[in-house]
Design an enzyme around this catalytic site. Structure first.
Site, PDB file in Angstrom:
ATOM      1  N   CYS A 109      -4.188  -6.666   9.630  1.00  0.00           N
ATOM      2  CA  CYS A 109      -3.848  -5.327   9.138  1.00  0.00           C
ATOM      3  C   CYS A 109      -2.410  -4.905   9.426  1.00  0.00           C
ATOM      4  O   CYS A 109      -1.613  -4.740   8.506  1.00  0.00           O
ATOM      5  CB  CYS A 109      -4.805  -4.314   9.753  1.00  0.00           C
ATOM      6  SG  CYS A 109      -6.511  -4.598   9.294  1.00  0.00           S
TER       7      CYS A 109
HETATM    8  N1  LIG Z   1     -10.325  -7.348  10.212  1.00  0.00           N
HETATM    9  C1  LIG Z   1     -10.094  -6.091  10.477  1.00  0.00           C
HETATM   10  O1  LIG Z   1     -10.027  -5.692  11.622  1.00  0.00           O
HETATM   11  C2  LIG Z   1      -9.929  -5.060   9.372  1.00  0.00           C
HETATM   12  C3  LIG Z   1      -9.968  -3.707   9.716  1.00  0.00           C
HETATM   13  C4  LIG Z   1      -9.862  -2.755   8.722  1.00  0.00           C
HETATM   14  C5  LIG Z   1      -9.663  -3.156   7.396  1.00  0.00           C
HETATM   15  N2  LIG Z   1      -9.593  -4.477   7.082  1.00  0.00           N
HETATM   16  C6  LIG Z   1      -9.423  -4.825   5.670  1.00  0.00           C
HETATM   17  O2  LIG Z   1     -10.683  -5.251   5.157  1.00  0.00           O
HETATM   18  C7  LIG Z   1     -10.491  -6.274   4.179  1.00  0.00           C
HETATM   19  C8  LIG Z   1     -11.291  -7.522   4.564  1.00  0.00           C
HETATM   20  O3  LIG Z   1     -10.775  -8.012   5.790  1.00  0.00           O
HETATM   21  P1  LIG Z   1     -11.598  -9.016   6.707  1.00  0.00           P
HETATM   22  O4  LIG Z   1     -10.878  -9.024   8.005  1.00  0.00           O
HETATM   23  O5  LIG Z   1     -13.050  -8.712   6.704  1.00  0.00           O
HETATM   24  O6  LIG Z   1     -11.360 -10.395   5.917  1.00  0.00           O
HETATM   25  P2  LIG Z   1     -12.141 -11.777   6.164  1.00  0.00           P
HETATM   26  O7  LIG Z   1     -11.224 -12.852   5.688  1.00  0.00           O
HETATM   27  O8  LIG Z   1     -12.682 -11.839   7.550  1.00  0.00           O
HETATM   28  O9  LIG Z   1     -13.389 -11.700   5.170  1.00  0.00           O
HETATM   29  C9  LIG Z   1     -13.259 -11.638   3.796  1.00  0.00           C
HETATM   30  C10 LIG Z   1     -14.379 -12.456   3.159  1.00  0.00           C
HETATM   31  O10 LIG Z   1     -14.292 -12.293   1.742  1.00  0.00           O
HETATM   32  C11 LIG Z   1     -14.698 -13.513   1.138  1.00  0.00           C
HETATM   33  N3  LIG Z   1     -14.227 -13.529  -0.236  1.00  0.00           N
HETATM   34  C12 LIG Z   1     -12.975 -13.717  -0.707  1.00  0.00           C
HETATM   35  N4  LIG Z   1     -12.959 -13.637  -2.053  1.00  0.00           N
HETATM   36  C13 LIG Z   1     -14.232 -13.369  -2.452  1.00  0.00           C
HETATM   37  C14 LIG Z   1     -14.853 -13.169  -3.705  1.00  0.00           C
HETATM   38  N5  LIG Z   1     -14.142 -13.209  -4.844  1.00  0.00           N
HETATM   39  N6  LIG Z   1     -16.178 -12.942  -3.732  1.00  0.00           N
HETATM   40  C15 LIG Z   1     -16.887 -12.903  -2.597  1.00  0.00           C
HETATM   41  N7  LIG Z   1     -16.355 -13.078  -1.367  1.00  0.00           N
HETATM   42  C16 LIG Z   1     -15.044 -13.301  -1.288  1.00  0.00           C
HETATM   43  C17 LIG Z   1     -14.085 -14.564   2.040  1.00  0.00           C
HETATM   44  O11 LIG Z   1     -14.716 -15.819   1.881  1.00  0.00           O
HETATM   45  C18 LIG Z   1     -14.314 -13.944   3.426  1.00  0.00           C
HETATM   46  O12 LIG Z   1     -15.538 -14.375   3.993  1.00  0.00           O
HETATM   47  C19 LIG Z   1      -8.994  -6.489   4.085  1.00  0.00           C
HETATM   48  O13 LIG Z   1      -8.464  -5.682   3.071  1.00  0.00           O
HETATM   49  C20 LIG Z   1      -8.497  -5.984   5.423  1.00  0.00           C
HETATM   50  O14 LIG Z   1      -7.143  -5.552   5.367  1.00  0.00           O
HETATM   51  C21 LIG Z   1      -9.743  -5.440   8.038  1.00  0.00           C
END
Ligand SMILES: NC(=O)c1ccc[n+]([C@@H]2O[C@H](COP(=O)([O-])OP(=O)(O)OC[C@H]3O[C@@H](n4cnc5c(N)ncnc54)[C@H](O)[C@@H]3O)[C@@H](O)[C@H]2O)c1
Length: 451
Positions: free
Chosen positions: A285
């Site tokens: 992030c």
């Molecule tokens: N990790 C954090 O602490 C956090 C906190 C707040 C917001 N966010 C935001 O949340 C969002 C997700 O982050 P995350 O950390 O969970 O990412 P992540 O990489 O841990 O998980 C994302 C998942 O989405 C899947 N994916 C990708 N394309 C796909 C598709 N077309 N169909 C289905 N699944 C698909 C991936 O395989 C993966 O498992 C981002 O925008 C991030 O900025 C993350």
């Protein structure tokens, strides 16, 4: 819920039916993207009493979940196993099951591309799946962090290409995820949720749904406000961390301990919030999201000088740390070349297993470029995974007394609670501490160099 896609029924009944299903918890909640955000969100809705469907294109992840195996440290395998067995959570890679869900929450990655511009391909691809299977009576909510305008300009046209109509057939909202992974004080259900809708009906429905699962819902007037809210939260952190990182370098020259300064300043009961310096930004992030905003500003012919400057300072931190480490080794008559250096912590922050954008990778690379023999130790990350910009095939070293004594320097990059800092300082020859993790260590302080 009818499973036949695209069967038209009167709009009011869609809205009313959904609202009722959210209220009486007969609605099925679909989450796309089962990562650090998606899985805790599933947990929140399961805890609230809903049945959930989890979609991910990574079939390995889906198989592991179906086998009752977690791949995120703070979500237990036992919990996954129980939920899958009891039918409360159905993980799948089969997008044709999307019509089974009454609400579809998108939690896919939003990284930067090679030119450091927003990479919306994950959002676009997953939305295309949603559009393909969209049926009347579904609420779609984007949770991924992104620039203001994404829901309206990117998601909405894709969903409309299905032929269904916003506000009549389907509903669309944005609600930013504020997950703080590994923080036991703030599980997803305990964090207020900001919600913006593409129209009043979408806002009402999204607010109703989240209201069942989280402590408080904060409705705002548009998706753009909700999108901007999340970016502001992360930009605020990036800028303030840059400020204390800069002050760390300045105060260090003056022989003043910046951590002691911050601890003193935070006793002021108003007008000051403590941020702490470190070896550079990490995680999915803070190092990334502010650049979504600067990209948007550039497109409008404006600049975001705070963001650019913060990025510059934070990006320079690993180099500063290595310069300090070089000086510290020099003091004991050693060049970096051929010195043994163990980096403690590969996760981007304490007590989690997420290495994304972790400055530890840059620190290791900089040390290797200078000819050091580098190892690392992280109880949460047994081997370093291949990263976007780094491929460092190392395995975590156990921190025995002999191992510590064999190193010329130990570099604390992440202040995991499980590290025994007294033991580390006792047995190491030299400790470079970027997190003030050794603050409570009493003996051997002459070996500690803060950086
Ligand atoms: N990790 C954090 O602490 C956090 C906190 C707040 C917001 N966010 C935001 O949340 C969002 C997700 O982050 P995350 O950390 O969970 O990412 P992540 O990489 O841990 O998980 C994302 C998942 O989405 C899947 N994916 C990708 N394309 C796909 C598709 N077309 N169909 C289905 N699944 C698909 C991936 O395989 C993966 O498992 C981002 O925008 C991030 O900025 C993350």
């Amino acid at each position: 819920m009818a499973d036949t896609p695209k069967t038209r029924v009167p709009a009011d009944s869609e809205r009313g039916h959904l609202a009722k299903a959210f209220a009486d918890k007969t609605a099925k909640i679909g989450v796309i993207g089962l990562g650090y955000v998606g899985l805790p969100l599933i947990r929140t809705f399961v805890a609230a009493g809903y049945k959930t469907l989890g979609f991910d294109i990574d079939s390995t992840k889906v198989k592991r979940l179906l086998a009752g195996e977690s791949y995120i440290e703070h979500i237990s395998s036992q919990w996954i196993g129980n939920c899958v067995r009891e039918g409360k959570f159905q993980p799948t890679a089969d997008m044709s099951r999307l019509p089974e869900a009454d609400a579809v929450l998108l939690c896919v990655p939003t990284p930067l591309n090679e030119t450091r511009d927003p990479d919306l391909t994950y959002i676009e691809n997953s939305t295309r799946w949603v559009a393909k299977y969209l049926r009347p009576g579904q609420l779609v909510v984007l949770e991924s962090t992104t620039y203001p305008g994404t829901t309206r300009d990117v998601i909405l046209p894709i969903l409309q290409s299905s032929g269904l109509v916003l506000g009549k057939d389907f509903f669309l909202a944005y609600s930013p995820e504020r997950e703080d992974p590994g923080n036991p004080d703030f599980p997803a259900a305990g964090i207020p949720k900001v919600v913006g809708g593409m129209d009043q009906a979408s806002l009402d429905l999204a607010a109703k749904l989240y209201g069942q699962g989280v402590v408080e819902v904060i409705p705002v007037s548009s998706c753009e406000v909700a999108e901007a809210c999340k970016i502001v939260e992360n930009t605020y952190r990036a800028v303030n961390i840059a400020m204390v990182n800069e002050l760390k370098m300045l105060f260090s020259r003056m022989g003043i301990d910046v951590w002691e300064v911050i601890d003193a300043a935070k006793t002021k009961p108003f007008g000051f919030q403590a941020f702490y310096p470190g070896p550079g930004l990490g995680g999915h992030c803070i190092p990334i999201d502010p650049f979504y905003l600067s990209w948007l500003a550039r497109r409008a012919g404006l600049s975001t000088r705070f963001i650019e400057l913060a990025g510059e300072i934070n990006t320079a931190m690993p180099q500063y740390v290595i310069d300090r480490l070089t000086e510290a080794l020099n003091e004991v008559g050693k060049p970096v070349k051929d010195s043994k250096v163990c980096v403690l912590g590969a996760a981007y922050k304490k007590d989690i297993d997420d290495p994304r954008e972790s400055p530890a990778f840059t620190l290791i690379t900089l040390l290797q470029q200078r000819g050091a023999e580098v190892s690392y130790s992280d109880p949460h990350i047994p081997r370093l995974p291949r990263m976007r910009q780094h491929n460092i095939p190392l395995e975590s070293s156990p921190l025995t007394a002999e191992f510590l004594a064999s190193q010329d320097c130990v570099l604390i990059a992440t202040d995991h609670s499980t590290f025994d800092y007294d033991f580390i300082v006792e047995h190491a020859k030299l400790v470079v501490d970027t997190r003030n993790a050794t603050a409570a260590v009493r003996h051997g302080r002459e070996k500690i160099q803060k950086a």
